[in-house]
Motif scaffolding. Structure first.
Motif, PDB file in Angstrom:
ATOM      1  N   THR A   1      58.929  68.353  89.242  1.00  0.00           N
ATOM      2  CA  THR A   1      58.379  67.962  90.544  1.00  0.00           C
ATOM      3  C   THR A   1      58.199  66.456  90.662  1.00  0.00           C
ATOM      4  OG1 THR A   1      56.042  68.079  89.894  1.00  0.00           O
ATOM      5  CG2 THR A   1      57.069  70.142  90.694  1.00  0.00           C
ATOM      6  N   ASN A   2      58.168  65.749  89.532  1.00  0.00           N
ATOM      7  CA  ASN A   2      57.873  64.305  89.485  1.00  0.00           C
ATOM      8  C   ASN A   2      56.502  63.980  90.068  1.00  0.00           C
ATOM      9  OD1 ASN A   2      60.314  63.473  88.261  1.00  0.00           O
ATOM     10  ND2 ASN A   2      61.339  63.634  90.239  1.00  0.00           N
ATOM     11  N   LEU A   3      55.599  64.963  90.067  1.00  0.00           N
ATOM     12  CA  LEU A   3      54.269  64.795  90.642  1.00  0.00           C
ATOM     13  C   LEU A   3      53.161  64.912  89.610  1.00  0.00           C
ATOM     14  CD1 LEU A   3      54.756  67.029  93.806  1.00  0.00           C
ATOM     15  CD2 LEU A   3      54.909  64.527  93.676  1.00  0.00           C
ATOM     16  N   ALA A   4      53.485  65.255  88.383  1.00  0.00           N
ATOM     17  CA  ALA A   4      52.470  65.519  87.365  1.00  0.00           C
ATOM     18  C   ALA A   4      52.808  64.781  86.077  1.00  0.00           C
ATOM     19  CB  ALA A   4      52.381  67.016  87.087  1.00  0.00           C
ATOM     20  N   GLY A   5      51.761  64.406  85.356  1.00  0.00           N
ATOM     21  CA  GLY A   5      51.970  63.741  84.072  1.00  0.00           C
ATOM     22  C   GLY A   5      52.601  62.374  84.206  1.00  0.00           C
ATOM     23  N   VAL A   6      52.297  61.676  85.307  1.00  0.00           N
ATOM     24  CA  VAL A   6      52.850  60.353  85.578  1.00  0.00           C
ATOM     25  C   VAL A   6      51.720  59.337  85.536  1.00  0.00           C
ATOM     26  CG1 VAL A   6      54.052  58.917  87.273  1.00  0.00           C
ATOM     27  CG2 VAL A   6      54.650  61.346  87.046  1.00  0.00           C
ATOM     28  N   PHE A   7      51.903  58.295  84.731  1.00  0.00           N
ATOM     29  CA  PHE A   7      50.893  57.248  84.625  1.00  0.00           C
ATOM     30  C   PHE A   7      51.515  55.904  84.980  1.00  0.00           C
ATOM     31  CE2 PHE A   7      48.837  60.609  82.499  1.00  0.00           C
ATOM     32  CZ  PHE A   7      47.478  60.358  82.566  1.00  0.00           C
ATOM     33  N   SER A   8      50.863  55.203  85.908  1.00  0.00           N
ATOM     34  CA  SER A   8      51.331  53.899  86.373  1.00  0.00           C
ATOM     35  C   SER A   8      50.470  52.790  85.795  1.00  0.00           C
ATOM     36  CB  SER A   8      51.275  53.842  87.896  1.00  0.00           C
ATOM     37  OG  SER A   8      52.093  54.828  88.452  1.00  0.00           O
ATOM     38  N   SER A   9      50.929  51.576  85.957  1.00  0.00           N
ATOM     39  CA  SER A   9      50.171  50.401  85.545  1.00  0.00           C
ATOM     40  C   SER A   9      48.854  50.353  86.303  1.00  0.00           C
ATOM     41  CB  SER A   9      50.988  49.140  85.847  1.00  0.00           C
ATOM     42  OG  SER A   9      50.194  47.991  85.741  1.00  0.00           O
ATOM     43  N   LEU A  10      47.778  49.967  85.624  1.00  0.00           N
ATOM     44  CA  LEU A  10      46.474  49.842  86.280  1.00  0.00           C
ATOM     45  C   LEU A  10      46.454  48.707  87.293  1.00  0.00           C
ATOM     46  CD1 LEU A  10      44.103  50.420  83.239  1.00  0.00           C
ATOM     47  CD2 LEU A  10      44.680  52.038  85.053  1.00  0.00           C
ATOM     48  N   THR A  11      47.263  47.682  87.069  1.00  0.00           N
ATOM     49  CA  THR A  11      47.270  46.521  87.964  1.00  0.00           C
ATOM     50  C   THR A  11      48.361  46.583  89.026  1.00  0.00           C
ATOM     51  OG1 THR A  11      48.645  45.317  86.377  1.00  0.00           O
ATOM     52  CG2 THR A  11      46.246  45.006  86.238  1.00  0.00           C
ATOM     53  N   ASP A  12      49.400  47.375  88.791  1.00  0.00           N
ATOM     54  CA  ASP A  12      50.482  47.524  89.767  1.00  0.00           C
ATOM     55  C   ASP A  12      50.933  48.982  89.753  1.00  0.00           C
ATOM     56  OD1 ASP A  12      52.729  47.511  91.360  1.00  0.00           O
ATOM     57  OD2 ASP A  12      53.747  45.898  90.276  1.00  0.00           O
ATOM     58  N   THR A  13      50.365  49.785  90.645  1.00  0.00           N
ATOM     59  CA  THR A  13      50.625  51.227  90.632  1.00  0.00           C
ATOM     60  C   THR A  13      52.061  51.585  90.999  1.00  0.00           C
ATOM     61  OG1 THR A  13      49.776  51.436  92.896  1.00  0.00           O
ATOM     62  CG2 THR A  13      48.229  51.853  91.075  1.00  0.00           C
ATOM     63  N   SER A  14      52.852  50.612  91.448  1.00  0.00           N
ATOM     64  CA  SER A  14      54.264  50.903  91.719  1.00  0.00           C
ATOM     65  C   SER A  14      55.086  50.937  90.430  1.00  0.00           C
ATOM     66  CB  SER A  14      54.858  49.868  92.684  1.00  0.00           C
ATOM     67  OG  SER A  14      54.942  48.598  92.056  1.00  0.00           O
ATOM     68  N   LYS A  15      54.506  50.452  89.331  1.00  0.00           N
ATOM     69  CA  LYS A  15      55.187  50.448  88.037  1.00  0.00           C
ATOM     70  C   LYS A  15      54.800  51.696  87.250  1.00  0.00           C
ATOM     71  CE  LYS A  15      55.496  45.457  87.417  1.00  0.00           C
ATOM     72  NZ  LYS A  15      55.093  44.343  86.553  1.00  0.00           N
ATOM     73  N   VAL A  16      55.748  52.609  87.107  1.00  0.00           N
ATOM     74  CA  VAL A  16      55.513  53.828  86.328  1.00  0.00           C
ATOM     75  C   VAL A  16      55.729  53.488  84.860  1.00  0.00           C
ATOM     76  CG1 VAL A  16      56.311  56.164  85.863  1.00  0.00           C
ATOM     77  CG2 VAL A  16      56.180  55.328  88.223  1.00  0.00           C
ATOM     78  N   LEU A  17      54.689  53.676  84.056  1.00  0.00           N
ATOM     79  CA  LEU A  17      54.764  53.348  82.641  1.00  0.00           C
ATOM     80  C   LEU A  17      55.084  54.554  81.767  1.00  0.00           C
ATOM     81  CD1 LEU A  17      51.678  50.961  82.375  1.00  0.00           C
ATOM     82  CD2 LEU A  17      54.082  50.360  82.761  1.00  0.00           C
ATOM     83  N   TYR A  18      54.584  55.730  82.151  1.00  0.00           N
ATOM     84  CA  TYR A  18      54.780  56.936  81.339  1.00  0.00           C
ATOM     85  C   TYR A  18      55.012  58.140  82.241  1.00  0.00           C
ATOM     86  CZ  TYR A  18      52.642  54.036  77.751  1.00  0.00           C
ATOM     87  OH  TYR A  18      52.356  53.021  76.885  1.00  0.00           O
TER      88      TYR A  18
END
Length: 123
Positions: free
Chosen positions: A33-50
């Motif tokens: 779904t690409n909706l779960a288990g996604v973590f973004s940067s705390l300072t730039d939420t457009s950057k998906v880190l994990y």
């Protein structure tokens, strides 16, 4: 990669229980779904880190299938004790949780999947 279909950034945790033989199928459906288990940067939420982030732990579950049930595992009227895996996954947004739960239900072998959704606080 878009990870949410809503601007709602409320955090939720989905917890569910599944037999080990169906663990990968449920995670695959949920993560697709690409909706779960996604973590973004705390300072730039457009950057998906994990992505595909979850927690798993093994335990023992039990149930007795009732007379109207059609159990995937077990026999009506007989106590079934089995190994299960508890999976915890973060989801952003209430509507996204609904979609992720539908994906879980479609992939889960149980007639009535056992799951819980918790609203999380941000500190």
């Amino acid at each position: 990669m878009s990870t949410t279909t809503t601007t709602d950034q409320t955090k939720y945790k989905l917890c569910y229980f599944v037999p080990p033989s169906s663990l990968q199928a449920t995670k695959t459906a949920i993560f697709a779904t690409n909706l779960a288990g996604v973590f973004s940067s705390l300072t730039d939420t457009s950057k998906v880190l994990y992505t595909n982030v979850c927690w798993e732990t093994s335990g023992t579950g039990q149930f007795i299938p009732g007379p109207e049930s059609t159990p995937d595992i077990g026999t009506r009227g007989k106590l079934e004790i089995l190994e299960e895996v508890r999976v915890e996954i973060q989801v952003l947004g209430r509507e996204n949780v609904r979609k992720v739960v539908e994906a879980l239900k479609s992939a889960h072998p149980y007639e009535v999947p056992v799951y819980e959704v918790y609203k999380m606080e941000n500190f």
